[in-house]
Design an enzyme around this catalytic site. Structure first.
Site, PDB file in Angstrom:
ATOM      1  N   GLY A   1      -3.357  -3.098  -0.498  1.00 19.14           N
ATOM      2  CA  GLY A   1      -3.789  -1.740  -0.183  1.00 19.14           C
ATOM      3  C   GLY A   1      -4.132  -0.862  -1.362  1.00 19.14           C
ATOM      4  O   GLY A   1      -4.079   0.368  -1.238  1.00 19.14           O
ATOM      5  N   LYS A   2      -4.516  -1.435  -2.487  1.00 20.37           N
ATOM      6  CA  LYS A   2      -4.867  -0.601  -3.652  1.00 20.37           C
ATOM      7  C   LYS A   2      -6.087   0.272  -3.370  1.00 20.37           C
ATOM      8  O   LYS A   2      -6.077   1.468  -3.644  1.00 20.37           O
ATOM      9  CB  LYS A   2      -5.138  -1.476  -4.880  1.00 20.37           C
ATOM     10  CG  LYS A   2      -3.924  -2.169  -5.451  1.00 20.37           C
ATOM     11  CD  LYS A   2      -4.226  -2.919  -6.731  1.00 20.37           C
ATOM     12  CE  LYS A   2      -5.232  -4.031  -6.551  1.00 20.37           C
ATOM     13  NZ  LYS A   2      -4.730  -5.131  -5.698  1.00 20.37           N
ATOM     14  N   THR A   3      -7.129  -0.344  -2.817  1.00 16.70           N
ATOM     15  CA  THR A   3      -8.351   0.429  -2.550  1.00 16.70           C
ATOM     16  C   THR A   3      -8.098   1.455  -1.454  1.00 16.70           C
ATOM     17  O   THR A   3      -8.511   2.621  -1.580  1.00 16.70           O
ATOM     18  CB  THR A   3      -9.506  -0.516  -2.148  1.00 16.70           C
ATOM     19  OG1 THR A   3      -9.745  -1.443  -3.210  1.00 16.70           O
ATOM     20  CG2 THR A   3     -10.781   0.277  -1.888  1.00 16.70           C
TER      21      THR A   3
ATOM     22  N   LYS B   1     -12.841   1.156 -11.393  1.00 14.65           N
ATOM     23  CA  LYS B   1     -12.229  -0.166 -11.214  1.00 14.65           C
ATOM     24  C   LYS B   1     -12.786  -1.048 -12.323  1.00 14.65           C
ATOM     25  O   LYS B   1     -13.890  -1.592 -12.194  1.00 14.65           O
ATOM     26  CB  LYS B   1     -12.542  -0.731  -9.826  1.00 14.65           C
ATOM     27  CG  LYS B   1     -11.769  -2.004  -9.518  1.00 14.65           C
ATOM     28  CD  LYS B   1     -11.987  -2.440  -8.078  1.00 14.65           C
ATOM     29  CE  LYS B   1     -11.279  -3.763  -7.788  1.00 14.65           C
ATOM     30  NZ  LYS B   1      -9.821  -3.630  -7.664  1.00 14.65           N
TER      31      LYS B   1
ATOM     32  N   THR C   1     -13.164  -8.966  -9.044  1.00  8.96           N
ATOM     33  CA  THR C   1     -13.537 -10.370  -8.872  1.00  8.96           C
ATOM     34  C   THR C   1     -13.857 -10.625  -7.400  1.00  8.96           C
ATOM     35  O   THR C   1     -13.619  -9.773  -6.545  1.00  8.96           O
ATOM     36  CB  THR C   1     -12.417 -11.304  -9.349  1.00  8.96           C
ATOM     37  OG1 THR C   1     -11.260 -11.121  -8.531  1.00  8.96           O
ATOM     38  CG2 THR C   1     -12.056 -11.030 -10.802  1.00  8.96           C
TER      39      THR C   1
ATOM     40  N   GLY D   1      -6.491  -1.278 -10.397  1.00 11.75           N
ATOM     41  CA  GLY D   1      -6.364  -2.593 -10.997  1.00 11.75           C
ATOM     42  C   GLY D   1      -6.846  -3.692 -10.063  1.00 11.75           C
ATOM     43  O   GLY D   1      -7.393  -3.428  -8.981  1.00 11.75           O
ATOM     44  N   ALA D   2      -6.647  -4.930 -10.478  1.00 15.94           N
ATOM     45  CA  ALA D   2      -6.982  -6.090  -9.653  1.00 15.94           C
ATOM     46  C   ALA D   2      -5.726  -6.943  -9.511  1.00 15.94           C
ATOM     47  O   ALA D   2      -5.062  -7.250 -10.509  1.00 15.94           O
ATOM     48  CB  ALA D   2      -8.109  -6.900 -10.306  1.00 15.94           C
ATOM     49  N   GLY D   3      -5.373  -7.289  -8.287  1.00 17.08           N
ATOM     50  CA  GLY D   3      -4.150  -8.057  -8.073  1.00 17.08           C
ATOM     51  C   GLY D   3      -2.915  -7.252  -8.431  1.00 17.08           C
ATOM     52  O   GLY D   3      -2.830  -6.062  -8.174  1.00 17.08           O
TER      53      GLY D   3
END
Length: 205
Positions: A13-15, A36, A40, A111-113
């Site tokens: 749920g970051k986005t 961002k 990926t 972030g990512a992940g």
């Protein structure tokens, strides 16, 4: 002020949270931006970045001429950790950041992940905190297994004396049956119910 949004894992749920924070900070009168650095799993377009860009343009006219390549400077097609998906050009990230930062009072950096996702041999996702001089906001997905994830993240951050705020993204209603009996001792806030309190914490009020 820069706020780095991470999570206990991928697809927690970051986005979704960043979109909610864009709205909440904007309603308080702040010029809000979104960024961002790495996405990926990009096939035809950076889907998360597109959501952030379209949403932030509704609230901050300074972003009118910002493109997806500005807001997501590194785009890799393989849905994997950046270490695996491809090389990351940090100068490209810096240049995009320098373009976006002056356009807002608060920059939300997604972030990512999770926190320890490797970018290269010397840099993990959490290192963006220092890179951007950002506060950390940690999203904890509410699905089964989140207790272990939460405790691991909490242990790592506290052991390394990294301050953070956190909240639960309540996307799995079984949370109250499977996890709340334990999690309630930490007085959790929920993205869906406690945005005002979350905003106050992030602003240091």
């Amino acid at each position: 002020m820069n706020i780095f949004i991470s999570a206990n894992n991928t697809n927690k749920g970051k986005t979704y949270t960043t979109l909610k924070l864009i709205e909440a900070f904007s309603k308080k009168g702040y010029r809000v931006g979104a960024f961002k650095p790495i996405e990926t799993g990009v096939k035809e377009k950076a889907l998360d970045g597109e959501k952030l860009l379209n949403h932030v343009k509704k609230y901050n006219k300074n972003f009118e001429n910002i493109t997806i390549n500005d807001i997501v400077p590194i785009q890799h097609s393989l849905p994997a950790a950046p270490y695996v998906s491809g090389e990351v050009d940090f100068e490209k990230i810096k240049n995009a950041y320098k373009k976006i930062k002056p356009l807002c009072d608060i920059l939300l950096i997604e972030g990512a992940g999770g926190l320890l996702v490797p970018i290269n041999d010397n840099f993990k996702m959490i290192d963006f905190l220092e890179f951007f001089k950002a506060k950390l906001f940690l999203v904890i997905g509410s699905n089964l297994g989140m207790i272990n994830d939460f405790l691991l993240n909490k242990f790592y951050l506290e052991t390394n004396k990294i301050p953070f705020n956190w909240a639960i993204n309540l996307f799995d209603d079984s949370y109250f049956e499977t996890s709340h009996a334990f999690m309630k001792k930490f007085n959790p806030l929920f993205i869906q119910k406690d945005l005002d309190k979350i905003i106050q914490k992030l602003l240091g009020e």
